[in-house]
Design a protein around this motif. Structure first.
Motif, PDB file in Angstrom:
ATOM      1  N   PHE B  99       6.043  16.417  87.018  1.00 19.56           N
ATOM      2  CA  PHE B  99       6.003  15.611  88.186  1.00 19.56           C
ATOM      3  C   PHE B  99       5.834  16.134  89.517  1.00 19.56           C
ATOM      4  N   THR B 101       7.973  15.737  91.973  1.00 20.39           N
ATOM      5  CA  THR B 101       9.421  16.136  92.262  1.00 20.39           C
ATOM      6  C   THR B 101       9.911  16.592  90.910  1.00 20.39           C
ATOM      7  N   ARG B 103      11.979  16.922  87.869  1.00 19.28           N
ATOM      8  CA  ARG B 103      12.313  15.707  87.059  1.00 19.28           C
ATOM      9  C   ARG B 103      13.003  16.434  85.599  1.00 19.28           C
ATOM     10  N   LEU B 104      13.855  17.415  86.000  1.00 16.61           N
ATOM     11  CA  LEU B 104      14.507  18.067  84.661  1.00 16.61           C
ATOM     12  C   LEU B 104      15.785  17.164  84.345  1.00 16.61           C
ATOM     13  N   LEU B 105      15.982  17.427  83.059  1.00 12.95           N
ATOM     14  CA  LEU B 105      17.104  16.574  82.584  1.00 12.95           C
ATOM     15  C   LEU B 105      18.571  17.440  82.887  1.00 12.95           C
ATOM     16  N   GLY B 106      19.476  16.966  84.121  1.00 13.86           N
ATOM     17  CA  GLY B 106      20.466  17.746  84.833  1.00 13.86           C
ATOM     18  C   GLY B 106      21.269  18.496  83.786  1.00 13.86           C
ATOM     19  N   ASP B 107      21.812  17.492  82.873  1.00 16.42           N
ATOM     20  CA  ASP B 107      22.925  17.956  82.015  1.00 16.42           C
ATOM     21  C   ASP B 107      22.525  18.501  80.564  1.00 16.42           C
ATOM     22  N   LEU B 108      21.228  18.911  80.725  1.00 14.49           N
ATOM     23  CA  LEU B 108      20.709  19.681  79.365  1.00 14.49           C
ATOM     24  C   LEU B 108      20.449  21.104  79.991  1.00 14.49           C
ATOM     25  N   GLN B 112      17.264  23.303  76.226  1.00 20.03           N
ATOM     26  CA  GLN B 112      17.445  22.130  75.863  1.00 20.03           C
ATOM     27  C   GLN B 112      16.135  21.268  76.357  1.00 20.03           C
ATOM     28  N   LEU B 115      13.047  22.101  74.702  1.00 19.51           N
ATOM     29  CA  LEU B 115      13.148  21.866  73.191  1.00 19.51           C
ATOM     30  C   LEU B 115      12.834  20.535  73.004  1.00 19.51           C
ATOM     31  N   LEU B 116      13.293  19.367  74.105  1.00 13.77           N
ATOM     32  CA  LEU B 116      12.891  18.190  74.114  1.00 13.77           C
ATOM     33  C   LEU B 116      11.263  17.985  73.708  1.00 13.77           C
ATOM     34  N   ARG B 171       8.151  22.844  79.797  1.00 15.09           N
ATOM     35  CA  ARG B 171       8.400  21.680  78.833  1.00 15.09           C
ATOM     36  C   ARG B 171       7.071  20.868  78.460  1.00 15.09           C
TER      37      ARG B 171
END
Lengths: 392, 264, 297
Positions: B99, B101, B103-108, B112, B115-116, B171
């Motif tokens: 993206f 901006t 857009r990583l998943l902040g609490d992983l 992880q 891995l997603l 990712r």
């Protein structure tokens, strides 16, 4: 009761009747022959009585049971010759647990000039809203349950259920026999009647019956887990524990008492009946005063219970008994006056009330000028399988 | 919803096109964000999509990845029309994107997050254990290639911007995609960080990965891409060899004053 | 000691109920106000079957009925009402609003059914093949149903936390919660995972309904409402989307309530628990373990 007093009450009633009869002639009226006419022609063929009680919603059970009792009373009256061949026509309006709905049903019934009397709602909040309407439209309303203060203060309002606080002291005899000297309670603090039982009634009963009320644990209508409150109430191991809450909460509180291993006496009030039946053996010994139980040994109760069982299966409930008594009271009033106008019924209700009568709730006397029922009550106990009468 | 304006082609033998976007139009209310754009992305090359801010570049990416519906036009991926295929299936077919901006998943953690991507479409045909092993190797390999080894247990908020972008690319490529869509991967980066990313993309091309790179950094586009599309106001304004495209008057006009060097 | 046992039991029940609600709120953006009536109706289904079978169902069967009915209702609510709302809503805010209203509307249906069926009387699993008994335990009393609640609570609480932390589907579910677009680009099928999450949430609600009905002796049609508000407070307290936060919140609230009842007049319980909620909202709006908003910086 004193004969002179009766007579003078009759005179007062008659005067009132004349006065209001005049008023309705000259006023906006809306009167018809059946309910607001004169009495010279005797009783009409049908007398219309409207029942305004919860058939759905939170108090659906109480309301539908009362309606059952009312129908049984109507059948009995109509099949006999109590009213000189004139028939009672009863119908029910559902308040659905809602004050507004109750008020609007009563307003409509009051505006319908063919309606002679109204059997009012079971919940106090509805009854309190309805009472002034009855006074303003001059229509007699007879309530069952609705135990709050202020309801029968308004003229034209009557109550066929003795308020719980008036017969609750009967529990004193039982506790005294058990030798209880200390009583603690867990009660629903936001239900005025139960708060009154715990804070005022039980302590004053205790003064006569030799026990003291100690820890009184307040809970709310929202309380679901009773382990904590019960635990606190039995901490000093009282001789007896009073459980005073509504609905599912009684079951929860009893379940908590059973789980706590408490061995003393458990006393409650009539709402405990379904809860102990659900729990069964483990609830054996729970005791409470009541105004009615189907196992009470009087001819009135026996006959009523038989009729109830035949019509609906199961055993008669106190709510049904109260409904039955309320309509019987109205019928006796019509019989007394030989007239089915609203004024006559009001006067009749007062006269019958002042004289008292024996109903399914035993010997009823009335206070507040014949408006508000009283009874001595009974003490009953759950023996693990059924309710037995201890004090009659 | 979109409609088939072109009937799906019947078993056209292996057109070397990975992505065929034809006459794509995307409107938001009355705004024609993309208005009739055709792109043919062939296998194994880096394609560029150049355009100033607001020209519709990101919107067409959203359309291609089925995050927004098309007003008209058709989309074909590896010969399969996908006008009404949900995004998650597209991802399983082999389309990956980053993206504009981060857009990583902040609490992983970084691991992880990567891995997603590694989970995509790898549960069929092999035993769970084999799949898990393969996944692990794949993730380790990607982490190695993107130089993220020392950050695996970190969470995105602890990383510098440049590293976050690299995690996003990692990712995407761990999905082993057929086509990688990159939305301004070097925006806001330092010169050396940009060069690193450019090198990484060239590397991936060498391994056969088809890419569509969306940027407004003209220099980088000219240096990195094999074929360039230029866009403005929702329409294509040029197409061809990158160094030529950027010299056309339309593109120059769109980029007036941006300070690019035509002789690069 | 007795207080501790009671608080842990209550905490387990709060936890089982609130975790499911927190799970779908944090991942699917579904703040399901029908969660309480699903809880209640699952227990009621057990009660109904008990009546039909002449009170012969063992506890395990009752719990199973609770789980199945709860999961089924929750999935149906999602597929028939909540998901279409999510899909059609213009933006996140209106989606949240409509989900809320939709949930409240849905909640009314089972409540009305049970009110009509029971005439609003309490219902309970009439002492069937399961008798509540209690034992001395370190100078206090603990009942067999409390032990069941502890075991179920610990097992399920751990299972859900591990599922979300360790498993691929759990990871995928969490990613939906953070950024659903990214999640779908990672090939995550939100429809299927959404159904799975709703099923888990509903199953846990149903399980807690059945357990509570045994432990508290009876439920009414309205029992779910009270619990729903408490769960709401618990989730806010712990932080939306954090399972560990929800667990901490559940035991914190249970502990606070038990202490309050033991030491003050019981009428303060609700005031204090919801006072806590206000305090958390003021001081730490994201909750004890809530995540920072990271999306689309």
């Amino acid at each position: 009761m004193n004969k002179n007093l009766l007579r003078s009450a009759g005179i007062v009633g008659a005067t009132l009747m004349t006065a209001s009869g005049l008023a309705s002639c000259g006023g906006s009226g809306g009167g018809s022959a059946a309910a607001t006419g004169d009495c010279e022609s005797g009783l009409p063929d049908t007398i219309k009585i409207v029942t305004v009680k919860d058939q759905t919603g939170v108090a659906a059970y109480t309301g539908t049971e009362a309606w059952r009792g009312i129908q049984l009373a109507a059948d009995e009256i109509n099949s006999g010759d109590m009213l000189d061949g004139s028939k009672l026509e009863v119908e029910v309006k559902d308040t659905a647990g809602d004050v507004q709905t109750a008020a609007s049903h009563v307003t409509q019934a009051a505006a319908d000039s063919s309606v002679s009397a109204i059997l009012g709602p079971v919940l106090s909040d509805q009854a309190l809203a309805v009472a002034p309407i009855a006074g303003k439209s001059e229509v007699p309303v007879v309530y069952t349950q609705a135990g709050s203060e202020g309801i029968v203060d308004e003229d034209w309002n009557f109550r066929a259920t003795p308020p719980l606080v008036t017969y609750y002291p009967k529990i004193g005899q039982y506790l005294e026999k058990q030798g209880a000297t200390s009583v603690n309670t867990v009660f629903a603090a936001d239900i005025p009647t139960l708060e009154q039982l715990s804070h005022d009634v039980l302590p004053s009963v205790g003064e006569d019956s030799g026990f003291q009320v100690g820890e009184q644990v307040a809970t709310q209508s929202t309380t679901q887990d009773y382990a904590g409150p019960v635990n606190k109430a039995i901490a000093d191991d009282p001789d007896a524990l009073g459980l005073l809450m509504v609905g599912a909460q009684i079951s929860s509180a009893m379940q908590a008492v059973i789980q706590s291993g408490y061995q003393g006496e458990v006393v409650s009030y009539p709402n405990a009946a379904p809860a102990v039946a659900e729990i069964g053996k483990a609830a054996a010994g729970v005791t409470w005063p009541t105004n009615f139980d189907s196992s009470i040994d009087t001819p009135e109760v026996k006959a009523f219970d038989e009729a109830y069982t035949e019509a609906y299966d199961g055993t008669a409930t106190n709510y049904a008994a109260e409904g039955y008594d309320s309509l019987m009271w109205v019928a006796k009033a019509i019989e007394e006056e030989g007239c089915a106008t609203r004024d006559a019924i009001k006067t009749g209700l007062e006269k019958v009330g002042q004289a008292g009568f024996t109903g399914t709730q035993g010997e009823l006397t009335f206070e507040a000028n014949g408006h508000d029922a009283r009874s001595d009550g009974y003490v009953v106990q759950w023996d693990g399988e059924k309710i037995v009468v201890l004090e009659q | 919803m979109t409609q088939h304006t072109v009937p799906p082609t019947v078993a056209e033998p292996a057109s070397a096109l990975v992505l065929d976007a034809r006459d794509v139009a995307i409107h938001f209310g009355g705004v024609k964000a993309v208005d009739g754009v055709t792109m043919e992305i062939a296998e194994g090359k880096i394609f560029g999509l150049l355009g100033p801010n607001g020209s519709g570049k990101s919107t067409i990416l959203a359309g291609i990845t089925r995050l927004v519906p098309l007003k008209s036009g058709s989309l074909t991926f590896d010969g399969r029309p996908y006008d009404d295929v949900p995004t998650f299936k597209l991802a399983r077919w082999g389309m990956a994107r980053t993206f504009q901006t981060v857009r990583l998943l902040g609490d992983l953690t970084v691991e992880q997050n990567i891995l997603l991507g590694a989970d995509v479409g790898r549960s069929s045909g092999v035993s769970r254990r084999a799949a898990a092993t393969e996944r692990k190797e794949c993730v380790a390999d990607v982490i190695d290639r993107t130089g993220l080894a020392k950050f695996v247990k970190w969470t995105p908020s602890e990383l510098s911007y440049g590293v976050q972008r690299r995690v996003e690319i990692a990712r995407a490529i761990v999905m082993q995609p057929r086509l990688l869509l990159l939305d301004e991967p070097v925006a806001g980066m330092t010169k050396s960080e940009k060069l690193e990313i450019a090198a990484l993309l060239s590397d991936l091309r060498a391994q056969g990965l088809t890419q569509l790179l969306v940027e407004h950094d003209v220099q980088m586009m000219v240096d990195t891409c094999d074929h360039l599309y230029a866009m403005n106001f929702g329409k294509l304004i040029g197409e061809g060899v990158p160094a030529d495209v950027v010299k056309t008057p339309a593109v120059q006009e769109a980029y007036m004053g941006k300070g690019w060097r035509a002789d690069a | 000691m007795q207080e501790l046992i009671n608080a842990v039991s209550l905490g387990c029940i709060y936890m089982l109920f609130a975790m499911g609600m927190s799970l779908v709120w944090g991942t699917l953006d579904v703040l399901n106000f029908a969660h309480g009536s699903i809880f209640m109706f699952s227990a009621f289904s057990g009660f109904y079957l008990m009546q039909e079978t002449g009170n012969s169902l063992p506890l395990a069967a009752l719990l199973l009925v609770g789980v199945v009915v709860g999961a089924l209702m929750s999935v149906l609510a999602y597929q028939l009402v909540l998901r279409p709302i999510l899909r059609r809503a213009k933006d996140k805010d209106s989606a949240e609003r409509q989900i809320l209203i939709g949930g409240i509307g849905l909640a009314g249906i089972p409540v009305a059914i049970v009110q009509i069926q029971t005439l609003s009387n309490p219902f309970s699993f009439r002492a069937g093949s399961f008798e509540v008994a209690s034992y001395d335990f370190l100078g206090a009393r603990i009942s067999n149903i409390q032990i069941v609640i502890w075991v179920v609570g610990v097992l399920l609480g751990t299972a859900v936390v591990l599922w979300l932390r360790r498993s691929r589907s759990g990871l995928a579910l969490r990613s939906i919660g953070v950024d659903s677009e990214v999640a779908s680009l990672m090939g995550i099928d939100q429809g299927r995972l959404g159904v799975a999450a709703m099923a888990v949430a509903g199953g846990m609600a149903g399980l807690s309904g059945a357990l509570l009905c045994v432990s508290f002796g009876a439920l009414t049609a309205e029992s779910g409402d009270v619990l729903l508000l408490k769960a709401f407070a618990i989730i806010i307290l712990g932080g939306v989307g954090s399972m560990l936060g929800t667990i901490i919140g559940a035991f914190f609230l249970a502990g606070a309530e038990t202490l309050l009842i033991a030491n003050t007049s019981g009428t303060w319980v609700d005031a204090v628990s919801f006072g806590l909620l206000f305090l958390v909202l003021l001081v730490r709006p994201q909750g004890i373990l809530g995540r920072q908003e990271v999306r689309r910086t």
